[in-house]
Design an enzyme around this catalytic site. Structure first.
Site, short mmCIF file in Angstrom:
data_model
loop_
_atom_site.label_atom_id
_atom_site.label_comp_id
_atom_site.label_asym_id
_atom_site.label_seq_id
_atom_site.Cartn_x
_atom_site.Cartn_y
_atom_site.Cartn_z
CB CYS A 288 -91.98 -3.70 -22.57
SG CYS A 288 -90.83 -2.56 -21.79
CB ILE A 289 -89.80 -1.45 -27.36
CG1 ILE A 289 -88.62 -1.50 -28.34
CG2 ILE A 289 -90.40 -0.06 -27.31
CD1 ILE A 289 -89.05 -1.33 -29.81
CG LEU A 290 -84.61 -0.59 -22.57
CD1 LEU A 290 -84.89 0.81 -22.02
CD2 LEU A 290 -84.20 -1.52 -21.44
CD GLU A 322 -99.42 -4.18 -23.71
OE1 GLU A 322 -99.62 -3.82 -22.54
OE2 GLU A 322 -98.82 -5.23 -24.02
#
Length: 432
Positions: A288-290, A322
């Protein structure tokens, strides 16, 4: 006129250039405030971060569609048939080159002059990335915001935003998605977070009281990178459970977190982060990236992506995010892959007057970008041609000029010399 949940009809909204449009939307919920009805709608074929509460005057009731009764799923071998994949999931499946392209490839530059009257579309800005990151590559996605594609069959509750506003340090954020904060906090006008430990509080007074006791001025864990005001911290979710859980509430899970901060006299302020599994059988280097909204469109998203690949280089692995990716996730990664691969190709030197040569495997090893992503990027850029019995990569003037313009605007880069990181062998550590 009253509507039932699941009805579809056109709803008035403003598009990116502030013009009125009437996209089809589905009603997900209805509420009554002081005798006035409000409808929570999801715009069909748009990312759910654009979902919102609307007033009845924005609904086109003349084109109302009532929900259809679901047909029974046919049985197959005694089991219910599988649900068909959503169009958005299908869009991001990427084709691969034939196996014969794994051999040596020649590089040919400036052979194709730009065609008069024709311009290659530049890559549009993403929420994770700078608006100026045009690589001379086509595509402009519809409005979307998460890395992982939407799942249209999500539970009805989790499809609705439940927090109106979050105050984090000096910034106020409008959430895009549902987050599992305690139910009693969802009715607040503003949810307050400590910007250092990410603890959530119900009022400004509670936050001020908390700040007198909170000694944290940077994320817990090891600082593994610092250059100028930018730092990265590696956080083990098992060792720092409270911080990791609070971080997950801001976005999504899993095990190792790499938090990017900006430093000033008050401390280290969170800019964004990515998470990754400690061990991935699929070679995923990002789960996950934010990038937090106040820091979006400033190049921090690409910096996070670049840092994830620098870690892969130290680990001696190739990596990939992912899957599946959303439109903007795919666009951000394609932009990074394109710039990274073109840098390699344009730095190649010819020997003895012959065209420089490089293999797909060599590009993958140099960049730590997984081979399948290298191939799909070369295909997407339309660089691969078959010439006199071999595959060649042809860099047109449009591609070269677009890449040079993009790199001039890319001011934030990771400096490998500032990275102090030792990979861990999690397979030998028993319990995580």
């Amino acid at each position: 006129m009253s509507f039932i949940i699941g009805c579809r009809l056109p709803v008035l909204r403003k598009n990116q250039v502030n013009e009125d449009e009437w996209p089809l939307a589905e009603i997900l919920s209805v509420k009554d405030i002081l005798g006035k009805k409000l409808y929570y709608v999801h715009y069909i074929d748009f990312n759910k971060r654009l979902d919102e509460w609307v007033t009845p005057d924005r609904l086109d009731i003349k084109k109302l569609q009532f929900p259809k009764k679901e047909a029974k799923t046919p049985m197959k071998d005694g089991l219910p048939g599988s649900r068909p994949s959503s169009p958005e999931r299908d869009v991001v499946r990427e084709s691969t080159l034939q196996p014969c392209c794994n051999g040596t490839t020649s590089i040919q530059r400036h052979l194709i002059p730009p065609q008069p009257g024709r311009k290659r579309k530049s890559c549009g800005g993403t929420d994770e990335d700078s608006q100026d990151s045009s690589d001379g590559i086509p595509s402009a996605p519809r409005m979307t915001g998460s890395l992982v594609s939407d799942r249209s069959h999500d539970d009805i509750v989790t499809r609705m935003k439940n927090i109106d506003c979050i105050e984090l340090g000096r910034h106020r954020l409008k959430p895009w998605y549902f987050s599992p904060y305690p139910q009693e906090l969802t009715s607040l006008l503003i949810l307050y977070l400590c910007e250092f430990c990410l603890k959530y509080l119900k009022s400004l007074k509670c936050l001020q009281r908390h700040l007198t006791k909170c000694n944290l001025r940077h994320p817990p864990g090891n600082e593994i990178y610092r250059k100028g005001t930018i730092s990265f911290f590696e956080i083990d979710g098992r060792k720092n459970k409270a911080y990791s859980q609070n971080l997950c509430l801001l976005a999504k899970y899993p095990f190792l977190f790499y938090v990017m901060t900006e430093y000033d006299s008050k401390g280290f302020h969170i800019v964004g982060y990515f998470s990754k599994e400690k061990e991935s059988t699929e070679d995923y280097n990002v789960a996950c990236i934010l990038t937090l909204p106040p820091y979006q469109r400033r190049g921090y998203g690409k910096l996070l992506i670049e840092f994830s690949y620098e870690l892969s280089k130290v680990e001696g692995k190739t990596g990939t995010p992912e899957k599946p990716l959303s439109d903007l996730g795919l666009l951000s990664y394609r932009s990074y892959w394109s710039q990274t691969i073109l840098e390699i190709l344009m730095d190649l030197k010819s020997e003895n007057g012959e065209r420089p040569q490089i293999t797909i495997n060599e590009i993958s090893e140099i960049t730590s970008v997984k081979k399948e992503d290298v191939i799909s990027t070369l295909q997407y850029l339309n660089l691969i041609n078959y010439y006199k019995g071999q595959y060649i990569l042809t860099l047109s003037e449009d591609i070269v000029e677009g890449h040079e313009r993009a790199m001039q605007k890319r001011h934030l880069r990771i400096d490998p010399k500032c990275l102090h990181f030792t990979p861990k062998d999690w397979s030998k550590r028993g319990k995580w």
